[in-house]
Design an enzyme around this catalytic site. Structure first.
Site, PDB file in Angstrom:
ATOM      1  N   ASP A  34     -60.378  90.478  24.419  1.00  0.00           N
ATOM      2  CA  ASP A  34     -59.975  91.632  23.742  1.00  0.00           C
ATOM      3  C   ASP A  34     -60.754  92.976  23.885  1.00  0.00           C
ATOM      4  O   ASP A  34     -61.810  92.859  24.595  1.00  0.00           O
ATOM      5  CB  ASP A  34     -60.205  91.428  22.286  1.00  0.00           C
ATOM      6  CG  ASP A  34     -59.398  92.380  21.393  1.00  0.00           C
ATOM      7  OD1 ASP A  34     -58.610  93.056  21.871  1.00  0.00           O
ATOM      8  OD2 ASP A  34     -59.586  92.461  20.082  1.00  0.00           O
ATOM      9  N   ASN A  36     -59.386  95.596  26.020  1.00  0.00           N
ATOM     10  CA  ASN A  36     -58.838  96.237  27.222  1.00  0.00           C
ATOM     11  C   ASN A  36     -58.328  97.542  26.916  1.00  0.00           C
ATOM     12  O   ASN A  36     -58.797  98.601  27.895  1.00  0.00           O
ATOM     13  CB  ASN A  36     -57.616  95.484  27.814  1.00  0.00           C
ATOM     14  CG  ASN A  36     -57.934  94.136  28.204  1.00  0.00           C
ATOM     15  OD1 ASN A  36     -59.383  93.900  28.438  1.00  0.00           O
ATOM     16  ND2 ASN A  36     -56.940  93.105  28.396  1.00  0.00           N
ATOM     17  N   ARG A  38     -59.122  99.631  24.483  1.00  0.00           N
ATOM     18  CA  ARG A  38     -60.221 100.479  24.051  1.00  0.00           C
ATOM     19  C   ARG A  38     -61.236 100.799  25.333  1.00  0.00           C
ATOM     20  O   ARG A  38     -61.678 101.989  25.344  1.00  0.00           O
ATOM     21  CB  ARG A  38     -61.253  99.832  22.914  1.00  0.00           C
ATOM     22  CG  ARG A  38     -60.550 100.095  21.679  1.00  0.00           C
ATOM     23  CD  ARG A  38     -61.134  99.132  20.587  1.00  0.00           C
ATOM     24  NE  ARG A  38     -60.739  97.898  21.008  1.00  0.00           N
ATOM     25  CZ  ARG A  38     -61.468  96.571  20.528  1.00  0.00           C
ATOM     26  NH1 ARG A  38     -62.445  96.880  19.703  1.00  0.00           N
ATOM     27  NH2 ARG A  38     -60.856  95.476  20.598  1.00  0.00           N
ATOM     28  N   HIS A  51     -55.964  96.787  31.267  1.00  0.00           N
ATOM     29  CA  HIS A  51     -55.347  95.494  31.436  1.00  0.00           C
ATOM     30  C   HIS A  51     -55.624  95.084  32.919  1.00  0.00           C
ATOM     31  O   HIS A  51     -55.546  94.064  33.406  1.00  0.00           O
ATOM     32  CB  HIS A  51     -53.892  95.282  31.323  1.00  0.00           C
ATOM     33  CG  HIS A  51     -53.560  95.410  29.592  1.00  0.00           C
ATOM     34  ND1 HIS A  51     -54.294  94.856  28.980  1.00  0.00           N
ATOM     35  CD2 HIS A  51     -52.625  96.253  29.069  1.00  0.00           C
ATOM     36  CE1 HIS A  51     -53.876  95.126  27.589  1.00  0.00           C
ATOM     37  NE2 HIS A  51     -53.138  95.929  27.602  1.00  0.00           N
ATOM     38  N   GLU A  81     -47.254  87.189  19.166  1.00  0.00           N
ATOM     39  CA  GLU A  81     -47.434  88.593  18.431  1.00  0.00           C
ATOM     40  C   GLU A  81     -47.335  89.857  19.294  1.00  0.00           C
ATOM     41  O   GLU A  81     -46.991  91.012  18.801  1.00  0.00           O
ATOM     42  CB  GLU A  81     -48.321  88.675  17.629  1.00  0.00           C
ATOM     43  CG  GLU A  81     -48.421  87.922  15.973  1.00  0.00           C
ATOM     44  CD  GLU A  81     -48.384  86.413  16.575  1.00  0.00           C
ATOM     45  OE1 GLU A  81     -49.439  86.074  17.345  1.00  0.00           O
ATOM     46  OE2 GLU A  81     -47.606  85.673  15.789  1.00  0.00           O
ATOM     47  N   ARG A  85     -45.677  94.921  20.768  1.00  0.00           N
ATOM     48  CA  ARG A  85     -46.423  96.291  21.416  1.00  0.00           C
ATOM     49  C   ARG A  85     -45.234  97.188  22.023  1.00  0.00           C
ATOM     50  O   ARG A  85     -44.108  96.612  22.390  1.00  0.00           O
ATOM     51  CB  ARG A  85     -47.352  95.738  22.522  1.00  0.00           C
ATOM     52  CG  ARG A  85     -48.564  94.961  21.928  1.00  0.00           C
ATOM     53  CD  ARG A  85     -49.631  94.733  22.845  1.00  0.00           C
ATOM     54  NE  ARG A  85     -50.675  94.113  22.344  1.00  0.00           N
ATOM     55  CZ  ARG A  85     -52.092  94.461  22.533  1.00  0.00           C
ATOM     56  NH1 ARG A  85     -52.138  95.010  23.637  1.00  0.00           N
ATOM     57  NH2 ARG A  85     -53.135  93.836  21.913  1.00  0.00           N
ATOM     58  N   LEU A 145     -62.071  72.936  38.062  1.00  0.00           N
ATOM     59  CA  LEU A 145     -61.774  73.593  36.942  1.00  0.00           C
ATOM     60  C   LEU A 145     -60.304  73.964  36.452  1.00  0.00           C
ATOM     61  O   LEU A 145     -59.557  74.388  37.158  1.00  0.00           O
ATOM     62  CB  LEU A 145     -62.448  74.991  36.877  1.00  0.00           C
ATOM     63  CG  LEU A 145     -62.211  75.948  35.745  1.00  0.00           C
ATOM     64  CD1 LEU A 145     -63.544  75.925  34.832  1.00  0.00           C
ATOM     65  CD2 LEU A 145     -62.251  77.358  36.152  1.00  0.00           C
ATOM     66  N   ARG A 208     -62.048  87.800  14.416  1.00  0.00           N
ATOM     67  CA  ARG A 208     -60.901  86.949  13.932  1.00  0.00           C
ATOM     68  C   ARG A 208     -60.258  86.071  15.239  1.00  0.00           C
ATOM     69  O   ARG A 208     -60.576  86.175  16.249  1.00  0.00           O
ATOM     70  CB  ARG A 208     -59.831  87.873  13.271  1.00  0.00           C
ATOM     71  CG  ARG A 208     -59.346  89.126  14.383  1.00  0.00           C
ATOM     72  CD  ARG A 208     -58.253  89.806  13.725  1.00  0.00           C
ATOM     73  NE  ARG A 208     -57.973  90.752  14.306  1.00  0.00           N
ATOM     74  CZ  ARG A 208     -58.367  92.109  14.261  1.00  0.00           C
ATOM     75  NH1 ARG A 208     -58.980  92.583  13.082  1.00  0.00           N
ATOM     76  NH2 ARG A 208     -58.029  93.367  14.970  1.00  0.00           N
ATOM     77  N   SER A 210     -56.833  85.524  15.140  1.00  0.00           N
ATOM     78  CA  SER A 210     -55.438  86.058  15.778  1.00  0.00           C
ATOM     79  C   SER A 210     -54.537  84.992  16.357  1.00  0.00           C
ATOM     80  O   SER A 210     -54.078  84.935  17.402  1.00  0.00           O
ATOM     81  CB  SER A 210     -55.754  86.937  16.946  1.00  0.00           C
ATOM     82  OG  SER A 210     -56.628  88.035  16.643  1.00  0.00           O
TER      83      SER A 210
HETATM   84  C1  FPP Z   1     -56.291  92.483  24.304  1.00  0.00           C
HETATM   85  O1  FPP Z   1     -56.802  93.793  24.896  1.00  0.00           O
HETATM   86  C2  FPP Z   1     -55.625  91.819  25.732  1.00  0.00           C
HETATM   87  C3  FPP Z   1     -54.345  91.551  25.780  1.00  0.00           C
HETATM   88  C4  FPP Z   1     -53.576  91.778  24.729  1.00  0.00           C
HETATM   89  C5  FPP Z   1     -54.011  91.005  27.068  1.00  0.00           C
HETATM   90  C6  FPP Z   1     -54.867  90.622  28.126  1.00  0.00           C
HETATM   91  C7  FPP Z   1     -53.904  89.794  29.153  1.00  0.00           C
HETATM   92  C8  FPP Z   1     -54.258  89.713  30.453  1.00  0.00           C
HETATM   93  C9  FPP Z   1     -55.572  90.194  31.033  1.00  0.00           C
HETATM   94  C10 FPP Z   1     -53.244  89.220  31.250  1.00  0.00           C
HETATM   95  C11 FPP Z   1     -53.648  88.213  32.290  1.00  0.00           C
HETATM   96  C12 FPP Z   1     -52.709  87.106  32.548  1.00  0.00           C
HETATM   97  C13 FPP Z   1     -52.743  86.397  33.623  1.00  0.00           C
HETATM   98  C14 FPP Z   1     -51.797  85.214  33.702  1.00  0.00           C
HETATM   99  C15 FPP Z   1     -53.575  86.869  34.844  1.00  0.00           C
HETATM  100  P1  FPP Z   1     -56.139  94.841  23.737  1.00  0.00           P
HETATM  101  O2  FPP Z   1     -54.958  95.502  24.679  1.00  0.00           O
HETATM  102  O3  FPP Z   1     -55.522  94.371  22.422  1.00  0.00           O
HETATM  103  O4  FPP Z   1     -57.449  95.762  23.813  1.00  0.00           O
HETATM  104  P2  FPP Z   1     -57.692  96.642  22.419  1.00  0.00           P
HETATM  105  O5  FPP Z   1     -58.010  95.851  21.225  1.00  0.00           O
HETATM  106  O6  FPP Z   1     -58.855  97.492  22.805  1.00  0.00           O
HETATM  107  O7  FPP Z   1     -56.440  97.576  22.169  1.00  0.00           O
END
Ligand code: FPP
Length: 261
Positions: A34, A36, A38, A51, A81, A85, A145, A208, A210
């Site tokens: 979580d 990304n 922010r 992301h 969920e 977005r 792994l 949490r 989620s």
């Molecule tokens: C949460 O950050 C992150 C996600 C919802 C997605 C993360 C997914 C990836 C990095 C995809 C990778 C997948 C593969 C198969 C390589 P957020 O956007 O909820 O951050 P925020 O809480 O700061 O808004």
């Protein structure tokens, strides 16, 4: 295949772990990646930049997990969920598996990593599905792994599906209702071949779960980090594992050596 709840020594003598009497490395680490959005916002960048950066963290953390001797790494990549977005963000997220695997699949193969997935893949766009299926097939025979991506995964969906499948088997007289045990339920979940996570890490400062692996996390040690996922690095993982190693797991019982009265 896995010895549940037994910890194997890591591949190296990690100095940050050496202070603990028992060098306990979690077999299965699950991560809610979580923060990304922010991370990107703090830099004045669009959310998708976070992301994109997240993929570099996945690569780093996968390597480090392997080096530490962790056997299974489950990453919450897209929840049931997350479809809520904005469409452009969902579309971007659905391109990430392809991008990630195009750049890193060869390296994962060299590292002997097995790519797996967990979730309802039927709703993924075909380009996403093809990329992950290709990676799973190419790494199927690897023995290192397990890198398990939770994609369109949600615990509630998982549990409902398990219940429906069990009800069906009972209805068809393939299973006796009396024979439905915890093991039977676990076998019908989306992670039947994996041990339950020993350690759950959530980055990004939220505390949490989620809708993530609610059944499997029953006795998992929880670790919450304020770091945004793109900032999470090798040292962050070492710290989480070190804190895990210092904890006493009792699974509802008593501490070893404590008196019963
Ligand atoms: C949460 O950050 C992150 C996600 C919802 C997605 C993360 C997914 C990836 C990095 C995809 C990778 C997948 C593969 C198969 C390589 P957020 O956007 O909820 O951050 P925020 O809480 O700061 O808004």
């Amino acid at each position: 295949m896995f010895e549940k709840f037994s910890f194997k020594t890591g591949k190296t003598d990690e100095p940050s772990l050496a202070s603990h009497k028992v060098n306990k490395i979690p077999v299965h680490v699950a991560i809610i990646m979580d923060g990304n959005g922010r991370w990107a916002k703090r830099r004045g960048l669009p959310r998708i930049a976070g992301h994109r950066e997240a993929m570099k963290t996945i690569k780093r953390v996968t390597k480090e997990a392997d080096r530490l001797g962790i056997k299974v790494l489950t990453l919450y990549a897209f929840s049931t969920e997350n479809w809520k977005r904005p469409k452009p963000e969902v579309d971007f997220l659905m391109k990430l598996p392809q991008q990630f695997l195009n750049s890193y699949l060869n390296e994962l193969i060299e590292q002997n990593v097995q790519v797996r997935t967990m979730g309802d893949l039927s709703r993924l766009p075909s380009h996403t599905l093809q990329a992950v299926e290709h990676a799973v097939a190419r790494t199927q025979k690897n023995t290192g792994l397990i890198l398990n991506f939770a994609l369109n995964y949600g615990s509630h969906l998982e549990i409902v599906r398990a219940m429906k499948a069990i009800i069906q088997e009972v209805g068809d007289n393939r299973l006796d209702a009396e024979a439905v045990t915890e093991e039977v339920v676990a076998r019908h979940l989306m992670s039947p071949a994996l041990p339950d996570p020993d350690l759950l890490i959530r980055t990004g400062g939220e505390v949490r779960l989620s809708n993530f692996m609610l059944w499997q996390l029953a006795y998992t040690e929880l670790y919450f980090s304020d770091e945004y996922w793109p900032d999470f690095n090798e040292q962050s993982l070492q710290k989480a594992v070190s804190i895990f190693a210092s904890r006493q797991r009792r699974y509802g019982g008593l501490m070893e050596g404590s008196e019963e009265n």
